[in-house]
Scaffold this motif. Structure first.
Motif, PDB file in Angstrom:
ATOM      1  N   GLU A 265       0.831  -1.207   0.000  1.00 17.61           N
ATOM      2  CA  GLU A 265       0.000   0.000   0.000  1.00 17.61           C
ATOM      3  C   GLU A 265       0.869   1.263   0.000  1.00 17.61           C
ATOM      4  OE1 GLU A 265      -3.914  -1.736   2.360  1.00 17.61           O
ATOM      5  OE2 GLU A 265      -2.226  -0.959   3.511  1.00 17.61           O
ATOM      6  N   ILE A 266       1.956   1.209   0.739  1.00 13.72           N
ATOM      7  CA  ILE A 266       2.882   2.341   0.761  1.00 13.72           C
ATOM      8  C   ILE A 266       3.484   2.541  -0.627  1.00 13.72           C
ATOM      9  CG2 ILE A 266       5.056   3.210   1.718  1.00 13.72           C
ATOM     10  CD1 ILE A 266       4.270   1.601   4.309  1.00 13.72           C
TER      11      ILE A 266
ATOM     12  N   VAL B 174      10.646  -6.492   4.921  1.00 11.49           N
ATOM     13  CA  VAL B 174      11.474  -5.319   5.179  1.00 11.49           C
ATOM     14  C   VAL B 174      12.850  -5.699   5.714  1.00 11.49           C
ATOM     15  CG1 VAL B 174      11.615  -3.186   6.543  1.00 11.49           C
ATOM     16  CG2 VAL B 174       9.458  -3.866   5.546  1.00 11.49           C
ATOM     17  N   THR B 175      12.963  -6.802   6.425  1.00 11.94           N
ATOM     18  CA  THR B 175      14.246  -7.199   6.996  1.00 11.94           C
ATOM     19  C   THR B 175      14.886  -8.369   6.259  1.00 11.94           C
ATOM     20  OG1 THR B 175      13.162  -8.605   8.630  1.00 11.94           O
ATOM     21  CG2 THR B 175      13.639  -6.322   9.292  1.00 11.94           C
TER      22      THR B 175
ATOM     23  N   PRO C 277       9.439   0.622   5.963  1.00  8.83           N
ATOM     24  CA  PRO C 277       9.158   0.280   4.563  1.00  8.83           C
ATOM     25  C   PRO C 277       9.063   1.507   3.663  1.00  8.83           C
ATOM     26  CG  PRO C 277       7.236  -0.150   5.944  1.00  8.83           C
ATOM     27  CD  PRO C 277       8.362   0.198   6.861  1.00  8.83           C
ATOM     28  N   THR C 278       8.585   2.621   4.171  1.00  8.65           N
ATOM     29  CA  THR C 278       8.493   3.833   3.346  1.00  8.65           C
ATOM     30  C   THR C 278       9.882   4.279   2.902  1.00  8.65           C
ATOM     31  OG1 THR C 278       6.475   4.523   4.474  1.00  8.65           O
ATOM     32  CG2 THR C 278       7.685   6.224   3.278  1.00  8.65           C
ATOM     33  N   THR C 279      10.824   4.307   3.813  1.00  8.47           N
ATOM     34  CA  THR C 279      12.198   4.692   3.491  1.00  8.47           C
ATOM     35  C   THR C 279      12.786   3.726   2.466  1.00  8.47           C
ATOM     36  OG1 THR C 279      12.479   5.668   5.676  1.00  8.47           O
ATOM     37  CG2 THR C 279      14.492   5.076   4.486  1.00  8.47           C
TER      38      THR C 279
ATOM     39  N   SER D 257      25.311 -12.513   0.132  1.00 12.99           N
ATOM     40  CA  SER D 257      25.818 -11.193  -0.265  1.00 12.99           C
ATOM     41  C   SER D 257      25.659 -10.138   0.817  1.00 12.99           C
ATOM     42  CB  SER D 257      25.097 -10.716  -1.525  1.00 12.99           C
ATOM     43  OG  SER D 257      23.752 -10.372  -1.225  1.00 12.99           O
ATOM     44  N   GLY D 258      24.690 -10.320   1.688  1.00 13.78           N
ATOM     45  CA  GLY D 258      24.398  -9.316   2.705  1.00 13.78           C
ATOM     46  C   GLY D 258      23.427  -8.250   2.232  1.00 13.78           C
ATOM     47  N   SER D 259      22.918  -8.366   0.995  1.00 15.17           N
ATOM     48  CA  SER D 259      21.937  -7.381   0.530  1.00 15.17           C
ATOM     49  C   SER D 259      20.726  -7.432   1.460  1.00 15.17           C
ATOM     50  CB  SER D 259      21.553  -7.615  -0.924  1.00 15.17           C
ATOM     51  OG  SER D 259      21.017  -8.902  -1.110  1.00 15.17           O
ATOM     52  N   TYR D 260      20.063  -6.287   1.590  1.00 14.43           N
ATOM     53  CA  TYR D 260      19.091  -6.143   2.676  1.00 14.43           C
ATOM     54  C   TYR D 260      17.868  -5.363   2.235  1.00 14.43           C
ATOM     55  CZ  TYR D 260      17.282  -4.886   7.308  1.00 14.43           C
ATOM     56  OH  TYR D 260      16.494  -4.730   8.408  1.00 14.43           O
ATOM     57  N   GLY D 261      16.737  -5.717   2.830  1.00 15.18           N
ATOM     58  CA  GLY D 261      15.510  -4.938   2.704  1.00 15.18           C
ATOM     59  C   GLY D 261      14.664  -5.281   1.501  1.00 15.18           C
TER      60      GLY D 261
END
Length: 129
Positions: A40-41, A66-67, A98-100, A73-77
């Motif tokens: 939704e965001i 989100v986490t 999540p918005t950020t 690789s350590g990629s995140y989010g």
């Protein structure tokens, strides 16, 4: 006269009760509004003609978690930033907001690929972006 007084007391009680319900609704409403899902965001940030592509990438990269962290690789989010700290450019709360993360991923797709649609074209050809 006692009948009228009793009815007035009952009416006053009903009005007070209704006011209490209204006040209760006002305290509940902001909490419900702030519980928007990441999808939704995203729909409020990403243009409609780019949203399906944005959603496809985020679904494949993080499952809208989100986490989400890639163990190798350590990629995140949501957008799987690498290094994860790159998202700090969109806000100090990048680890959990999540918005950020959506703002960062949208900006990344625009700057690197031109748009989420073009990023999705790349993803389909390479299975990464």
């Amino acid at each position: 006269m006692p009948v009228i007084a009793a009815r007035m007391r009952k009416s006053a009680a009903l009005l007070a009760s209704a006011a209490g319900i209204g006040a209760l609704a006002m305290t509940i409403a902001p909490t419900a509004a702030s519980a928007a899902t990441p999808q939704e965001i995203a729909a409020s940030i990403v243009p409609a003609n780019q949203l399906a592509s944005f959603s496809q990438i985020v679904s494949h990269e993080s499952g809208w978690n989100v986490t989400a962290t890639n163990p190798s690789s350590g990629s995140y989010g949501l957008g799987q930033a690498l290094p994860a700290e790159k998202m700090a450019s969109a806000g100090a709360d990048w680890r959990t907001n999540p918005t950020t993360q959506i703002k960062w991923a949208y900006d990344y797709m625009n700057s690197r690929y031109g748009s989420p649609n073009q990023a999705w074209d790349w993803w389909q050809a390479h299975h990464w972006y």
